[in-house]
Design a protein around this motif. Sequence first.
Motif, short mmCIF file in Angstrom:
data_model
loop_
_atom_site.label_atom_id
_atom_site.label_comp_id
_atom_site.label_asym_id
_atom_site.label_seq_id
_atom_site.Cartn_x
_atom_site.Cartn_y
_atom_site.Cartn_z
N ALA A 1 -25.51 38.69 36.33
CA ALA A 1 -25.28 37.54 36.37
C ALA A 1 -23.81 37.14 35.92
O ALA A 1 -23.03 36.72 36.86
N GLY A 2 -23.53 37.88 34.86
CA GLY A 2 -22.02 37.49 34.40
C GLY A 2 -21.03 38.17 35.35
O GLY A 2 -19.94 37.46 35.46
N CYS A 3 -21.29 39.27 35.79
CA CYS A 3 -20.28 39.97 36.70
C CYS A 3 -20.09 39.13 37.83
O CYS A 3 -19.06 38.96 38.47
N VAL A 4 -21.13 38.57 38.39
CA VAL A 4 -21.27 37.61 39.59
C VAL A 4 -20.23 36.55 39.36
O VAL A 4 -19.50 36.08 40.27
N LEU A 5 -20.48 35.81 38.31
CA LEU A 5 -19.82 34.78 37.93
C LEU A 5 -18.25 34.90 37.70
O LEU A 5 -17.56 34.18 38.38
N ALA A 6 -18.05 36.00 37.34
CA ALA A 6 -16.62 36.16 37.00
C ALA A 6 -15.88 36.36 38.40
O ALA A 6 -14.66 35.95 38.57
N ALA A 7 -16.44 37.01 39.08
CA ALA A 7 -15.94 37.44 40.61
C ALA A 7 -15.85 36.17 41.36
O ALA A 7 -14.69 36.00 42.17
N ARG A 8 -16.86 35.30 41.49
CA ARG A 8 -17.18 34.17 42.29
C ARG A 8 -16.06 33.12 41.73
O ARG A 8 -15.34 32.38 42.63
N LEU A 9 -15.79 32.65 40.42
CA LEU A 9 -15.19 31.67 39.74
C LEU A 9 -13.80 32.00 39.95
O LEU A 9 -12.71 31.16 40.16
N THR A 10 -13.21 33.33 39.86
CA THR A 10 -11.70 33.85 39.94
C THR A 10 -11.30 33.74 41.44
O THR A 10 -10.05 34.38 41.62
N GLU A 11 -12.32 33.58 42.43
CA GLU A 11 -11.66 33.24 43.94
C GLU A 11 -10.64 32.22 43.97
O GLU A 11 -9.77 32.37 44.80
N ASP A 12 -10.89 31.48 43.23
CA ASP A 12 -9.68 30.27 43.00
C ASP A 12 -8.53 30.83 42.12
O ASP A 12 -9.10 31.06 41.07
N PRO A 13 -7.52 31.02 42.61
CA PRO A 13 -6.21 31.63 41.77
C PRO A 13 -5.89 30.78 40.53
O PRO A 13 -5.29 31.15 39.80
N GLU A 14 -6.42 29.31 40.76
CA GLU A 14 -5.79 28.36 39.52
C GLU A 14 -7.00 28.46 38.41
O GLU A 14 -6.61 27.91 37.42
N VAL A 15 -8.16 29.09 38.47
CA VAL A 15 -9.29 28.98 37.65
C VAL A 15 -9.01 30.49 36.76
O VAL A 15 -9.09 31.64 37.23
N THR A 16 -8.97 30.27 35.38
CA THR A 16 -8.78 31.43 34.65
C THR A 16 -10.15 31.68 33.90
O THR A 16 -10.92 30.83 33.61
N VAL A 17 -10.57 32.92 33.75
CA VAL A 17 -11.79 33.41 33.39
C VAL A 17 -11.73 34.58 32.49
O VAL A 17 -10.96 35.66 32.52
N ILE A 18 -12.20 34.46 31.32
CA ILE A 18 -12.43 35.65 30.22
C ILE A 18 -14.06 36.12 30.33
O ILE A 18 -14.77 35.32 30.13
N LEU A 19 -14.22 37.15 30.65
CA LEU A 19 -15.49 37.77 30.33
C LEU A 19 -15.76 38.79 29.43
O LEU A 19 -15.05 39.73 29.44
N VAL A 20 -16.75 38.61 28.48
CA VAL A 20 -16.94 39.33 27.37
C VAL A 20 -18.30 40.25 27.38
O VAL A 20 -19.08 39.62 27.69
N GLU A 21 -18.16 41.49 27.19
CA GLU A 21 -19.44 42.18 27.42
C GLU A 21 -19.50 43.14 26.18
O GLU A 21 -18.63 43.67 25.79
N ALA A 22 -20.71 43.14 25.66
CA ALA A 22 -21.03 44.08 24.07
C ALA A 22 -20.71 45.53 24.60
O ALA A 22 -20.40 46.44 23.73
#
Length: 568
Positions: free
Chosen positions: A15-36
């Motif tokens: 799920a997390g990878c999907v969210l990161a990819a889809r949310l950053t389709e908007d260049p104005e939205v910044t995302v940090i994805l953390v994985e253990a």
Amino acid sequence: MVETAQHLIIGGGSAGCVLAARLTEDPEVTVILVEAGADLTRASMAPHVRSRYPGRAYIDANNIWPDLKAYFGPAAGKNERHARHYEQGRLLGGGSAVNAMVANRGAPSDYDEWVGAGAPGWSFEEVLPYFRKLEHDADFNGPYHGKDGPLPVRRISDAKMSPYVKALSDVFETQGFPRRDDQNGEWQDGVYVGAIAVTDKGERAPTSIVYLTPEVRARRNLTIISGHLAERLLLEGNRVTGAQIAPTAGGASRTITAQQVTVSAGALHTPTLLMRSGIGPGTQLQAQGIAIVADRPGVGGNLMEHASTAVSTYLPPAMRLADLDEHHDHAILRFTSDLPNAPAGDMHAAMIARSGWHSIGQRIGTLFIWLNKPYSRGKLSLTSADPRAEPLVDFALLSDPRDLPRLRYGFRVGAAGLLGLSQTGATGPVFPTSYSARVAAVGGPGLVNTMQRGAFAAMLDAAGPARPWLIHNVVTLGLELEKLLSDQSALDDFLRASVGGVWHASGTCRMGRADDVGAVTNAAGKVYGVEGLRICDASLMPSIPRANTNVPTIMMAERIADLIKQGH
């Protein structure tokens, strides 16, 4: 140094990878994805992870949570319960990077059931567009299928299918189970060639690769931090403002702040993180010395799994899978139990062409049988406030009185199929099996294990008329299929003692109505009683779908990404 973004996603699994990819389709939205776990790209993917055959990926200690264990069934007779290792992915891509790559969706009524449980917007009619959006199906067109999505879905060709699976499918057809074409089409009982998520080159397709493509990773508004464990959520009052993370291997903590935090750490580690942060059953939190931020009794409850058992048979050379890189799960039997008013297709049996990555597994064909629609519910409990301590996981499989009779029914259906095949002379002895600690140990690495496996494989082939004796004394340790089929009490004891899961943990932070004390989030994944916090993974599921849970989880992430974009 404090790092900041609009969105912090904790957990880079399916799920997390999907969210990161889809949310950053908007260049104005910044995302940090953390994985253990470790990062996973197409270039860094090890051959045993890349392979269509997944039997090595999930036993690699580098890919899983090494100390995670679970209780499965009830105590059997006078025997004490023992926790067994429970393999869950710990690398970017999560379960999609180590699982069997099976790409099914479940029954339409599974999702309509979510609506009835207080999660409007999740009916099958409303989620079907997201199932279509996520896939590009190589074999089927029509209203059920997508052709342009990131996840490739295909079925094994007749030329590559295992002779054993072909022959077993024929037997099931003679026993009254019709052949069907499309596992992800109209919901019907029958024998299907299984849908799997592999590329046109026959390689695994984790979300960390098919969603986080090089182009997506190059976006300036996306930061991926791998090898870091989320220790706790940061709060100001009842608002989550970020998280404290630290290197998984040990080291100094870092702070990340965000306007919105989404936890996508999976159905076992998402509730654990919430509880460590003060969100969960108040009595549990107090027992661990954790200050209560939001007393949510449902956190860690409603724990679900597909209860499983198995029947196996010896495969002569002509029935074996020749290509050792080929996927092992070629076809399925979907059927309905004899429980009064049973949900259609409440049983599932996977025809496994190769029962282990090693030489013994190549010689054994299995029918892996599970309750597609279990009623039993377990729970997850916090064992310590220490962020590195694993939770106590108790699936409580077969605790609902409706589940044991159905698993018994499934075992009998599976045994009848394999006995029917054996009677044709195509295969050897049929015997009961389970994925036990002993079986897992046999599959471990090392020279001694390799030599022992090779010696026993050679003995199986050379045994001839003594093969049933060898299997009876070395494999089943005296357990006889005939005894189980003729003695219901003995069969029930076997099922209770050996019941396992299918690595489909779900439901521990379920969606529901605001006045439902057991619900943790609303239908958009927002946690009740806490601001700025959302959940997006299989823990949201109010009930478990009649499917392997990976593709439904990806679907949920696609839909929640849209909800976030729309401001819900």
